[in-house]
Design an enzyme around this catalytic site. Structure first.
Site, mmCIF file in Angstrom:
data_model
loop_
_atom_site.group_PDB
_atom_site.id
_atom_site.type_symbol
_atom_site.label_atom_id
_atom_site.label_comp_id
_atom_site.label_asym_id
_atom_site.label_seq_id
_atom_site.Cartn_x
_atom_site.Cartn_y
_atom_site.Cartn_z
ATOM 1 N N GLU A 60 -3.657 19.378 -29.256
ATOM 2 C CA GLU A 60 -4.913 18.816 -28.740
ATOM 3 C C GLU A 60 -6.015 19.850 -28.642
ATOM 4 O OE1 GLU A 60 -1.961 17.821 -27.705
ATOM 5 O OE2 GLU A 60 -2.004 15.628 -27.818
ATOM 6 N N HIS A 129 1.326 8.889 -18.221
ATOM 7 C CA HIS A 129 0.695 8.152 -19.324
ATOM 8 C C HIS A 129 -0.128 6.987 -18.800
ATOM 9 C CE1 HIS A 129 3.518 10.382 -21.821
ATOM 10 N NE2 HIS A 129 2.966 9.908 -22.904
HETATM 11 C C1 LIG Z 1 0.439 16.726 -25.409
HETATM 12 C C2 LIG Z 1 0.917 15.456 -25.989
HETATM 13 N N1 LIG Z 1 0.335 14.996 -27.106
HETATM 14 C C3 LIG Z 1 0.742 13.842 -27.663
HETATM 15 C C4 LIG Z 1 1.742 13.116 -27.101
HETATM 16 C C5 LIG Z 1 2.160 11.781 -27.708
HETATM 17 N N2 LIG Z 1 3.465 11.893 -28.319
HETATM 18 C C6 LIG Z 1 4.570 11.525 -27.666
HETATM 19 S S1 LIG Z 1 5.939 11.831 -28.542
HETATM 20 C C7 LIG Z 1 5.065 12.474 -29.812
HETATM 21 C C8 LIG Z 1 5.762 12.972 -31.023
HETATM 22 C C9 LIG Z 1 6.667 14.092 -30.651
HETATM 23 O O1 LIG Z 1 7.348 14.482 -31.782
HETATM 24 P P1 LIG Z 1 8.576 15.465 -31.669
HETATM 25 O O2 LIG Z 1 8.218 16.656 -30.852
HETATM 26 O O3 LIG Z 1 9.046 15.713 -33.046
HETATM 27 O O4 LIG Z 1 9.684 14.672 -30.839
HETATM 28 P P2 LIG Z 1 10.463 13.341 -31.199
HETATM 29 O O5 LIG Z 1 9.651 12.217 -30.626
HETATM 30 O O6 LIG Z 1 10.615 13.270 -32.664
HETATM 31 O O7 LIG Z 1 11.760 13.468 -30.485
HETATM 32 C C10 LIG Z 1 3.708 12.440 -29.552
HETATM 33 C C11 LIG Z 1 2.648 12.897 -30.458
HETATM 34 C C12 LIG Z 1 2.327 13.618 -25.927
HETATM 35 N N3 LIG Z 1 3.289 12.953 -25.281
HETATM 36 N N4 LIG Z 1 1.904 14.788 -25.405
#
Ligand SMILES: Cc1ncc(C[n+]2csc(CCOP(=O)(O)OP(=O)(O)O)c2C)c(N)n1
Ligand SMILES: Cc1ncc(C[n+]2csc(CCOP(=O)(O)OP(=O)(O)O)c2C)c(N)n1
Ligand SMILES: [Mg+2]
Ligand SMILES: [Mg+2]
Lengths: 324, 352, 324, 352
Positions: A60, A129
């Protein structure tokens, strides 16, 4: 006139501006090919291509930094911060850089830039959230702050925000995404800082924002059944703040109630109350009442979340309290 | 020359340029090198005077000097074209001078006067001169690396061919924004050169005591698919050559470059800090590598006449004297500025 | 009784707590060997050693994350965020994690943790090193917020903060560091949430915080010369907020003025004003006046900064306005 | 076995363990492996049921399933001792189960019931069970890596010998907090194992399209002076062996370990997402590497009797059925909870 959802109005409003101005670009996590996690940017990637609708890593600070640097040098970015709670991970960019740079440089730098974010509760997503953080933004000089309550306003205010030469934080209340409303055909552009009087009544002035507007209107219906007629003002924008409309109404009704989704302390309602208590004190015939979420994080369980957020019943009760 | 190769064939950092220019290609044309010398002398004189004025209470608040680090600012500025963008930190006087901002306006800014570069609204830590494409000095560590990406992204989208150069300190490599900025720049192949001025100290703390790798920037380059590039930041020929190669690479669309320039600040971190926490031998060794006398000797060797250099030195003194005089003569800013220019309409009203 | 500076009182207060409780640790940038950039932690490194007084990289998220994780598991960290403006780079830890974790886990996790920070203007450091951000913290449920105005209070409130089982943000107003005051010998522990009435007067109630307290007292002296006697309340803590002391005084004087160093919108004064406008409306005999920095970033030049921050003259004028 | 070596002799990632366990040392004792199998089966059953309940509207809000990723959670949990700490993400059901939290309490939490693990106040994304040293599931990407450091720091200061294991996704390697956490852990030599569950997707975006290196965690290890460690996250023997080695290394004070476990989620990112953005062949190939049947076959080969495994499977179904029943029977939480436990005194009052 077309009926559309608040969600679709976002994409519609962005498309209107991207069509008009080739320097407008959209940037954020999953905003492109996926159409946004709230499906609020569906179709834009196909229509404007990957150079103008850009997916990013989970970074971000990098998203807002890139948007700021681009805004300084000829583009007009619309950045998405997926949930407004995530402003906390990039608050330095928002509060220290984007908000202050024009001032610090004595006007050398312009930042025509919109940051959209899904704000607020009601989706049972829990404390990280679901926050309403429009007051975080309002507290920082240099930011304009907008929060529409209808699909029509999404389009009109988004256009105003994109065309504004200053940084605008655009809060989309996530519980409103599925709601529907009429949006006029053709180009729609509003002015920032103009509140809308959604209902007229002489007994009290109820000031609300975003998802609290329909709730305040519902409360107004209930109150009307018992003979209490209230004016409901939809602020639409916190900065600039339409003090004139609020003060004019309070001078007529003598009573003020604010309905805030945010937790109690230092919400926008406190600011409105303090302005009225300074500028209209002698017009007041009763206490200023603030209906807010209590000063707690939002719980996840549906029963608890519903109990925490301002309900129609609590708004009704707040108006009654203001009248005594 | 510090070669900028593809990651594939890079083992450790490219250290060829470090250690006094051995192995460098033919140096830049003499007139460019003389211009670099002029910049360095002016930086030195300007900042020395700013320090005196701080001690006299005429420069208020704070100031962070780049005394000793001039070869980085001058070498890079000389390799940039006028439309390229600079982003710097609170230690940004040198970088602002290097892009051509007025000494008077800068000195007046440090002194909080009406003639200031930002009429006193920014101060020493926020020097900005958009007409010179000096896009700002940033006082909170990290953010400006991400902002520099934005300028580079914009140049790419608008197809201007401009390159962005972003300076920062060794301590900055440990903050989150560094990581986000480098990754995004690499993924988007942005025309941005990140220049870490490794002066070995993060305020009063040795960088080695808080960093997991020996070379805070170069050892992290591979984490972004980039080549590690090290340069002797006290050797103006080397910084100029590295800068030219890096900027050229960016200009051709090959993506970002991360450079670590090894250097040293002669004074303390800020204000009146005497820098006593640093070991005497360390300070002595680095003072002996002062980039200005070193480059001066090199220019003489290259056939530049002593009188040419003397004229530059004299001119610099005169210019700084004039800047101080003019700045001192400037009144305080008009108080109406307090509420001006929050918004593009020139005002600060938040109500209607 | 010893006279000491506000700056020295910080180190003194920390030492008192580290002496008492071996689980108290101090962490931050340059807090150790260097004694802090404001020299507010001088001597602690030599006295308590590098295991308990820990220098860190420039990694505010890592600093607060480490503090939070340690607080969850048996330590009582005191973390320093060098300038309060830098809360913006670690706001996620503060607002989303530290503030909410006890609540979200239904009380499973305790976070006995203090975050100290140098807050406020007056040092000509410009817009990114001069902010008063106590209202950022006040707006987030789950944080206690303290801001002492005297060396004595630094010690007493710091002790209370360290012993508190909840996270406390402790704002040291940087313009107060060189000021001196008496600090009693022996252990000193205050209670959070108790305001101090610094001066008694019947005409108006002036509520101030931190560096605005001495300024309000100076204004009170001026006003007394013209026959206006004001009560000056030093809030000392924003959360918990001593509503009782403020309301009791307003009920006696009928007039309220808040003096806030923060920029106008959503400052703590707005919250105080809204409480009074709800709970004491019929006690008010004049408008509630808020004296704040205008809603602008702080400029760097001395002349401009002085003009921006609430001055004695503006406080005097504000009280006069409240009386009409 | 995935060897954990000093950085000095590390070239690329240690890939020995990837690709089905070839080259692994003698597997762990059979009873441990059977326990791992039991955990995996329970995770699978629990989450499959949670998904059904979500589709029926009984689980509200959101949920993020680790279906397909069970071998990571089970392998690490089996290598931990009861006093070691776990930190996980919103995709944390498996990790919470693995540490021994009650299925009923977890299911009730997902359903927002009074019997919930946090009485409904946290929800699916915030599962926490301090008695099981499951120190929380964190829903905002990045922060919990820094918090995990804090637990490890505390263990070190208090000399308990406990190790902290922190799980996160591939997408998380691009956020600033990752960088700050890894650097601090390395500088302070903290007893923390960072486990990147690389499931190739960051929500709906392929990680490769937003990351400057091919292996988002392993290729960054050297930036923190750490060894790159890769493990086949769909091979329970491999995750168990890697986990044991990593935890052992931490326990002896050698500092942090960063592990990248390659795995895949069978379903979508969250809620009802069908995950259609993923190429069919990719999904098919990974389903064929489902860690549960794979490990089951391996156990049979190792001489475990079919009936033992069947009894585990049957027991898991019964346990999940009971949990669902009990959770459904639980009433909504008492509304007084809304204003409880903001503070340690049990309340939420902000005034006096
Ligand atoms: C700071 C932040 N930005 C965006 C999000 C929204 N978000 C939740 S899960 C996710 C993807 C995360 O991907 P990864 O780290 O690969 O974990 P996975 O969900 O694949 O286990 C995003 C962008 C968040 N929770 N926190
Ligand atoms: C986010 C943030 N944290 C802390 C500071 C305080 N601070 C200012 S300069 C500095 C040291 C920076 O060191 P380095 O990056 O090496 O740059 P140098 O000062 O040596 O040029 C610190 C810690 C800051 N400005 N921003
Ligand atoms: Mg440095
Ligand atoms: Mg992933």
């Amino acid at each position: 006139m077309a009926e559309m959802t608040y969600r679709d109005a976002v994409a519609h409003g962005i498309a209107q501006e991207m069509d008009r101005d080739p320097t407008v670009v959209l940037i954020g996590e999953d905003v492109g090919a996926a159409g946004g996690v709230f499906k609020a940017t569906v179709g834009l990637f196909d229509r404007f291509g990957p150079d103008r609708v850009v997916d990013t890593p989970i970074s971000e600070q990098a998203i807002l930094g890139a948007s700021m640097g681009a805004a300084m040098t000829g583009l007009r970015p619309i950045a998405e911060v997926m949930f407004s709670d995530f402003f906390a991970v990039c608050w330095d960019l928002v509060a220290n850089e984007i908000a202050k740079t024009r001032y610090m440089t004595n006007g050398q730098v312009s930042l025509p830039l919109v940051i959209r974010s899904a704000n607020g509760g009601g989706a049972r997503f829990g404390a990280q959230h679901s926050q309403s953080v429009e007051n975080w933004a309002m507290a920082v000089p240099g930011l304009k702050v907008v929060a529409p309550s209808t699909p029509r306003d999404v389009v009109g205010l988004l256009a105003a925000a994109v065309r504004d030469p200053d940084p605008v934080l655009f809060f989309e209340q996530k519980s409103l995404y599925p709601t529907k409303g009429d949006v006029p055909e053709g180009e729609l552009v509003d002015e920032l800082g103009v509140a809308a009087v959604r209902r007229h009544g002489g007994h009290a002035t109820v000031v609300a924002l975003a998802a609290m507007v329909p709730r305040a209107l519902e409360a107004a219906d209930h109150l009307a059944e018992e003979g209490v007629e209230v004016t409901v003002i939809d602020l639409r924008s916190l900065v600039p703040l339409d003090v004139t409309t609020v003060a004019t109404s309070v001078r007529q009704t003598g009573h003020l109630v604010t309905v805030e989704e945010n937790p109690r302390l230092c919400g926008w309602g406190a600011e409105v109350a303090s302005i009225v208590a300074e500028e209209c004190l002698f017009d007041l015939d009763g206490p200023i009442v603030r209906v807010t979420t209590p000063h707690v994080p939002l719980p996840a369980a549906d029963a608890l979340e519903d109990a925490a957020m301002p309900s129609v019943a609590r708004i009704v009760e707040g108006v009654r309290r203001s009248l005594c | 020359m510090t070669e900028l190769r593809d990651r594939s064939d890079a083992g450790g950092p490219t250290t060829g340029a470090v250690g006094g220019g051995a192995g460098l290609p033919a140096p830049a044309p003499l007139e460019v090198r003389i211009a670099v010398y002029k910049m360095m002398v002016e930086m030195r004189d300007f900042e020395s005077r700013a320090y005196d004025l701080f001690m006299q209470g005429l420069v208020k608040g704070t100031s962070h000097l780049g005394l000793g680090q001039e070869a980085v600012a001058a070498g890079f500025a000389a390799a940039m074209r006028p439309s390229d963008y600079t982003f710097a930190t609170y230690r940004g006087h040198n970088h602002t001078l290097a892009r051509g901002a007025s000494m008077t306006a800068m000195m007046a800014e440090l002194m909080g006067r009406r003639a200031g570069l930002m009429a006193g609204k920014g101060g020493s830590m926020h020097l900005t001169s958009v007409p010179h494409r000096m896009m700002g000095s940033y006082a909170i560590v990290g953010a400006h690396l991400t902002i520099a990406n934005g300028a580079a992204w914009s140049s790419k989208v608008r197809r201007t061919g401009d390159v962005t150069v972003c300076f920062f300190g060794d301590g900055t490599t440990n903050i989150g924004a560094f990581h986000e900025a480098l990754n995004l720049a690499a993924v988007w192949k942005l025309p941005v050169v990140f220049v870490c001025e490794n002066n070995r100290w993060m305020e009063y703390t040795p960088i080695s005591s808080v960093t997991a790798v020996a070379r805070p920037a170069a050892d992290r380059a591979p984490a972004y698919g980039l080549d590690p590039v090290l340069v002797d930041g006290n050797d103006a020929d080397a910084t100029l050559a590295t800068a030219s190669a890096a900027i050229q690479r960016c200009r051709t669309g090959a993506g970002p470059v991360l450079v670590e320039a090894e250097t040293y600040r002669h004074g303390g971190h800020s204000r009146a800090d005497p820098g006593k926490y640093r070991p005497d031998e360390e300070v002595k060794a680095w003072l002996a590598r002062d980039p200005i006398p070193r480059f001066r000797a090199r220019l003489l060797e290259s056939g530049v006449e002593e009188v040419v250099l003397q004229r530059i030195e004299e001119g610099s003194r005169v210019a700084v004297d004039a800047a101080v005089r003019e700045a001192e003569a400037s009144p305080p800013p008009d108080l109406s500025l307090v509420e001006s220019d929050v918004w593009a309409d020139g005002g600060s009203s938040w109500r209607r």
